[in-house]
Scaffold this active site. Structure first.
Site, PDB file in Angstrom:
ATOM      1  N   ARG A 176       0.828  -1.102  -0.065  1.00 27.67           N
ATOM      2  CA  ARG A 176       0.015   0.064   0.023  1.00 27.67           C
ATOM      3  C   ARG A 176       0.814   1.323  -0.086  1.00 27.67           C
ATOM      4  O   ARG A 176       0.357   2.356  -0.390  1.00 27.67           O
ATOM      5  CB  ARG A 176      -0.769  -0.082   1.149  1.00 27.67           C
ATOM      6  N   ARG A 233      -1.122 -16.205   3.167  1.00 32.26           N
ATOM      7  CA  ARG A 233      -2.282 -16.848   3.695  1.00 32.26           C
ATOM      8  C   ARG A 233      -3.233 -17.125   2.252  1.00 32.26           C
ATOM      9  O   ARG A 233      -3.362 -16.567   1.252  1.00 32.26           O
ATOM     10  CB  ARG A 233      -3.316 -15.927   4.331  1.00 32.26           C
ATOM     11  N   ASP A 257       2.038 -22.693  -0.258  1.00 33.12           N
ATOM     12  CA  ASP A 257       2.002 -23.391   1.319  1.00 33.12           C
ATOM     13  C   ASP A 257       1.202 -23.010   2.158  1.00 33.12           C
ATOM     14  O   ASP A 257       0.704 -23.576   2.957  1.00 33.12           O
ATOM     15  CB  ASP A 257       3.214 -22.592   1.820  1.00 33.12           C
ATOM     16  N   GLU A 262      -7.663 -24.654   5.000  1.00 32.73           N
ATOM     17  CA  GLU A 262      -6.577 -25.532   5.614  1.00 32.73           C
ATOM     18  C   GLU A 262      -7.192 -26.312   6.517  1.00 32.73           C
ATOM     19  O   GLU A 262      -8.014 -25.706   7.298  1.00 32.73           O
ATOM     20  CB  GLU A 262      -5.446 -24.629   5.891  1.00 32.73           C
ATOM     21  N   HIS A 280       1.508 -25.745   4.804  1.00 41.96           N
ATOM     22  CA  HIS A 280       1.673 -24.657   5.521  1.00 41.96           C
ATOM     23  C   HIS A 280       2.771 -24.783   6.347  1.00 41.96           C
ATOM     24  O   HIS A 280       2.679 -24.867   7.782  1.00 41.96           O
ATOM     25  CB  HIS A 280       0.435 -24.412   6.538  1.00 41.96           C
TER      26      HIS A 280
HETATM   27  P1  NAP Z   1       4.911  -7.372   7.888  1.00 41.80           P
HETATM   28  O1  NAP Z   1       6.386  -7.076   8.148  1.00 41.80           O
HETATM   29  O2  NAP Z   1       3.917  -6.567   8.706  1.00 41.80           O
HETATM   30  O3  NAP Z   1       4.987  -7.165   6.207  1.00 41.80           O
HETATM   31  C1  NAP Z   1       3.508  -7.182   5.686  1.00 41.80           C
HETATM   32  C2  NAP Z   1       3.757  -6.392   4.280  1.00 41.80           C
HETATM   33  O4  NAP Z   1       2.518  -6.714   3.360  1.00 41.80           O
HETATM   34  C3  NAP Z   1       4.093  -5.206   4.535  1.00 41.80           C
HETATM   35  O5  NAP Z   1       5.154  -4.830   3.546  1.00 41.80           O
HETATM   36  C4  NAP Z   1       2.679  -4.522   4.086  1.00 41.80           C
HETATM   37  O6  NAP Z   1       2.981  -3.228   3.231  1.00 41.80           O
HETATM   38  C5  NAP Z   1       2.216  -5.417   3.062  1.00 41.80           C
HETATM   39  N1  NAP Z   1       0.714  -5.264   3.052  1.00 41.80           N
HETATM   40  C6  NAP Z   1      -0.022  -5.185   4.319  1.00 41.80           C
HETATM   41  N2  NAP Z   1      -1.380  -5.123   3.807  1.00 41.80           N
HETATM   42  C7  NAP Z   1      -1.489  -5.142   2.271  1.00 41.80           C
HETATM   43  C8  NAP Z   1      -2.445  -4.876   1.426  1.00 41.80           C
HETATM   44  N3  NAP Z   1      -3.732  -4.792   1.770  1.00 41.80           N
HETATM   45  N4  NAP Z   1      -1.945  -4.890   0.218  1.00 41.80           N
HETATM   46  C9  NAP Z   1      -0.759  -5.087  -0.193  1.00 41.80           C
HETATM   47  N5  NAP Z   1       0.432  -5.248   0.661  1.00 41.80           N
HETATM   48  C10 NAP Z   1      -0.055  -4.907   2.086  1.00 41.80           C
HETATM   49  O7  NAP Z   1       4.829  -8.774   8.007  1.00 41.80           O
HETATM   50  P2  NAP Z   1       5.744 -10.118   7.925  1.00 41.80           P
HETATM   51  O8  NAP Z   1       6.374 -10.509   9.100  1.00 41.80           O
HETATM   52  O9  NAP Z   1       6.631  -9.886   6.544  1.00 41.80           O
HETATM   53  O10 NAP Z   1       4.702 -11.285   7.647  1.00 41.80           O
HETATM   54  C11 NAP Z   1       3.850 -11.379   6.522  1.00 41.80           C
HETATM   55  C12 NAP Z   1       2.808 -12.202   6.615  1.00 41.80           C
HETATM   56  O11 NAP Z   1       3.479 -13.436   6.135  1.00 41.80           O
HETATM   57  C13 NAP Z   1       2.065 -12.910   7.740  1.00 41.80           C
HETATM   58  O12 NAP Z   1       0.934 -11.810   8.348  1.00 41.80           O
HETATM   59  C14 NAP Z   1       1.343 -13.883   7.511  1.00 41.80           C
HETATM   60  O13 NAP Z   1       0.236 -13.787   6.839  1.00 41.80           O
HETATM   61  C15 NAP Z   1       2.635 -14.631   6.297  1.00 41.80           C
HETATM   62  N6  NAP Z   1       3.497 -15.588   6.945  1.00 41.80           N
HETATM   63  C16 NAP Z   1       3.026 -16.871   6.275  1.00 41.80           C
HETATM   64  C17 NAP Z   1       3.952 -17.902   6.981  1.00 41.80           C
HETATM   65  C18 NAP Z   1       3.846 -19.397   6.392  1.00 41.80           C
HETATM   66  O14 NAP Z   1       3.977 -20.168   7.159  1.00 41.80           O
HETATM   67  N7  NAP Z   1       3.308 -19.614   5.133  1.00 41.80           N
HETATM   68  C19 NAP Z   1       5.051 -17.792   8.020  1.00 41.80           C
HETATM   69  C20 NAP Z   1       4.976 -16.553   8.370  1.00 41.80           C
HETATM   70  C21 NAP Z   1       4.233 -15.546   7.838  1.00 41.80           C
HETATM   71  P3  NAP Z   1       1.936  -1.805   3.478  1.00 41.80           P
HETATM   72  O15 NAP Z   1       1.811  -1.605   4.672  1.00 41.80           O
HETATM   73  O16 NAP Z   1       2.966  -0.834   2.588  1.00 41.80           O
HETATM   74  O17 NAP Z   1       0.955  -2.143   2.444  1.00 41.80           O
HETATM   75  C1  8YV Z   2       2.971 -20.701  11.545  1.00 41.85           C
HETATM   76  C2  8YV Z   2       2.439 -18.686  10.094  1.00 41.85           C
HETATM   77  O1  8YV Z   2       2.817 -21.890  11.147  1.00 41.85           O
HETATM   78  O2  8YV Z   2       3.848 -16.917  11.513  1.00 41.85           O
HETATM   79  C3  8YV Z   2       2.710 -17.147  10.762  1.00 41.85           C
HETATM   80  O3  8YV Z   2       1.978 -16.358  10.334  1.00 41.85           O
HETATM   81  O4  8YV Z   2       1.616 -18.853   9.278  1.00 41.85           O
HETATM   82  C4  8YV Z   2       3.143 -19.743  10.602  1.00 41.85           C
HETATM   83  O5  8YV Z   2       4.496 -19.321  10.760  1.00 41.85           O
HETATM   84  C5  8YV Z   2       1.475 -20.661  11.896  1.00 41.85           C
HETATM   85  O6  8YV Z   2       1.012 -19.312  12.308  1.00 41.85           O
HETATM   86  C6  8YV Z   2       1.100 -21.757  13.058  1.00 41.85           C
HETATM   87  O7  8YV Z   2       0.074 -21.436  13.710  1.00 41.85           O
END
Ligand code: NAP
Ligand code: 8YV
Length: 326
Positions: A176, A233, A257, A262, A280
Site C-alpha cells: 500500500r 495466507r 504453502d 486448510e 503450511h
Molecule cells: P510485515 O512485516 O507486517 O509485512 C507485511 C507486508 O505486507 C508489508 O510490507 C505491507 O506493506 C504489506 N501489506 C499489508 N497489507 C497489504 C495490502 N492490503 N495490500 C498489499 N500489501 C499489503 O509482516 P511479515 O512479518 O513480513 O509477515 C507477513 C505475512 O506472512 C504474515 O502476516 C503471514 O500472513 C505470512 N506468513 C506466512 C507464513 C507461512 O507459514 N506460510 C509464515 C510467516 C508469515 P504496506 O503496509 O505498505 O501495504
Molecule cells: C505458523 C504462520 O505456522 O507465522 C505465521 O503467520 O503462518 C506460521 O509461521 C502458524 O502461524 C502456526 O500457527
C-alpha cells in the site's frame, strides 16, 4: 500466592506447555468435553490467552466468556486468527511472533520457487516410478532471466528479496505504501506489477483487507509464462480462479504453502502436475517453531511481571499499563 490463570485454545508445542505450566495455571481448552461449559466455569478467572492459527479463532464469542482477559499471545507472525478489533475494543493486548521466523520462511520460499520452476518434486516422483530407466526427465522452466514481484515487502518480504539478489533476478514490489529507502521498483497497483513480472510472490498478512487480492485479472496479467508463489495466507488468492488459470494455461505454474480452507486442499490442485503443494510449513523447523513458542511464553511472562508486552501488534499498542500480578 495463587498462580495467574491462562487459557490455551489449542495444543501448542510441548516446550510452550511446559514453560507455561511452570509459571501459570494453564487451562487446556482442547481437552474440555464441552467447550462452553468449560469456559463458563473457568472464564472469569482467565487473565491471559495463548492461541495460534491452529487452535481456533480468538474472537468475540470466545472473549465474551473471558471478561478479565488482559492479553492474547498468538503463535505466528500473522494474526488473522485473532479478532484484533474486538480485542482493542475490550482493552485486551494482542501479541504475535515477528522476526524470529523471517529467515526460515524466506529460505522455504526460495526452495518452493526453485522446486516449482525446476519441477523438483515431479523429478523425484519420476525417478521413484522407474521412469528414468525409460527416458530422461523433460527439461524444465528456469529462474534464469525472470523478473520477480514481491507482494508485501515487509520483514519476511525483505528477507526473500535479499536471497533473490543472490540469484541475480530483477526484483520489484507492491504494497500500500512506497518505501522510499528501498531501491527496488515500486508498483502502486498489483495489476501493473503482475503485467511487468513473470513471478509473483505473495507474503502479505491475511484477513479482509487482502482477501482475493490475487484474482483472475491478476493471473491473466501475470501471463502464460507466469509463476505464482503463495506463502502468505490462502485467503489472499482466489483459489477457484487460480485452479482455472492453471487448468487453462493462463499461468504456467504455482507453488503454494497456504490454502483457503486448510488443511483441506482442493482435489483439482492435488490432481495437477504444474503445482507444488506444501502443508503450511514455511516456519516449520524445530529451531524456528521453538523460538516462536518461546516468544509466546516471554510475552505472557513479561506482561504478568508488569513489564508490558514484548511484541504487541499495531492494532493494540501498549501505553504502559501492564497488569501487575497481585
Ligand atoms: P510485515 O512485516 O507486517 O509485512 C507485511 C507486508 O505486507 C508489508 O510490507 C505491507 O506493506 C504489506 N501489506 C499489508 N497489507 C497489504 C495490502 N492490503 N495490500 C498489499 N500489501 C499489503 O509482516 P511479515 O512479518 O513480513 O509477515 C507477513 C505475512 O506472512 C504474515 O502476516 C503471514 O500472513 C505470512 N506468513 C506466512 C507464513 C507461512 O507459514 N506460510 C509464515 C510467516 C508469515 P504496506 O503496509 O505498505 O501495504
Ligand atoms: C505458523 C504462520 O505456522 O507465522 C505465521 O503467520 O503462518 C506460521 O509461521 C502458524 O502461524 C502456526 O500457527
Amino acid at each position: 500466592m495463587p498462580k495467574t490463570d491462562i487459557l490455551m485454545t489449542g495444543r501448542m508445542l510441548p516446550s510452550v506447555i511446559e514453560s507455561l505450566d511452570e509459571t501459570f495455571t494453564l487451562h487446556r481448552m482442547w481437552e474440555a468435553p464441552d467447550r462452553d461449559t468449560f469456559l463458563r466455569e473457568i472464564g472469569p478467572r482467565i487473565r491471559g490467552i495463548a492461541t495460534s492459527t491452529m487452535g481456533g479463532r480468538a474472537d468475540a464469542a470466545l472473549l465474551e466468556f473471558l471478561p478479565n482477559a488482559e492479553i492474547i499471545a498468538s503463535f505466528g507472525v500473522g494474526y488473522d486468527n485473532v479478532d484484533v478489533q474486538e480485542a482493542a475494543k475490550r482493552g485486551v493486548i494482542v501479541t504475535n511472533t515477528p522476526d524470529v521466523l523471517n529467515d526460515e520462511v524466506a529460505d522455504l520460499t526460495l526452495g518452493l520457487l526453485i522446486a516449482t520452476l525446476r519441477r523438483i518434486p515431479q523429478a523425484d516422483r519420476y525417478l521413484r516410478a522407474g521412469e528414468w530407466l525409460k527416458a530422461p526427465f523433460p527439461l524444465s522452466p528456469s529462474l534464469r532471466g525472470r523478473k520477480v514481484g514481491i507482494i508485501g515487502l515487509g520483514r519476511i518480504g525483505k528477507a526473500i528479496a535479499q536471497r533473490l539478489e543472490g540469484f541475480g533476478v530483477s526484483i520489484a514490489y507492491h504494497g500500500r505504501n512506497e518505501q522510499t529507502e528501498i531501491a527496488y521498483r515500486y508498483y502502486p497497483t498489483l495489476i501493473d506489477m503482475a503485467g511487468a513480472v513473470d513471478v509473483l510472490i505473495a507474503i502479505t498478512p491475511g484477513g479482509a483487507a487482502t482477501k482475493h487480492l490475487i484474482n483472475a485479472d491478476i493471473l491473466k496479467a501475470l501471463g502464460s509464462n507466469g509463476v505464482l508463489i503463495n506463502v502468505a495466507r490462502g485467503s489472499v488468492v482466489d483459489e477457484q480462479a487460480l485452479i482455472e488459470a492453471l487448468r487453462q494455461g493462463t499461468i504456467l505454474a504455482a507453488g503454494l504453502d497456504v490454502f483457503e480452507s486448510e488443511p483441506r486442499v482442493p482435489r483439482e490442485l492435488i490432481g495437477m502436475d504444474n503445482v507444488v503443494l506444501l502443508p503450511h510449513v514455511a516456519s516449520g523447523s524445530v529451531h524456528t517453531r521453538k523460538a516462536m513458542g518461546q516468544l509466546v511464553v516471554d510475552n505472557l511472562i513479561s506482561w504478568f511481571e508488569g513489564k508490558g508486552p514484548l511484541t504487541a501488534v499495531p492494532e493494540t499498542p501498549w501505553h504502559g499499563r501492564a497488569a501487575i500480578r497481585p
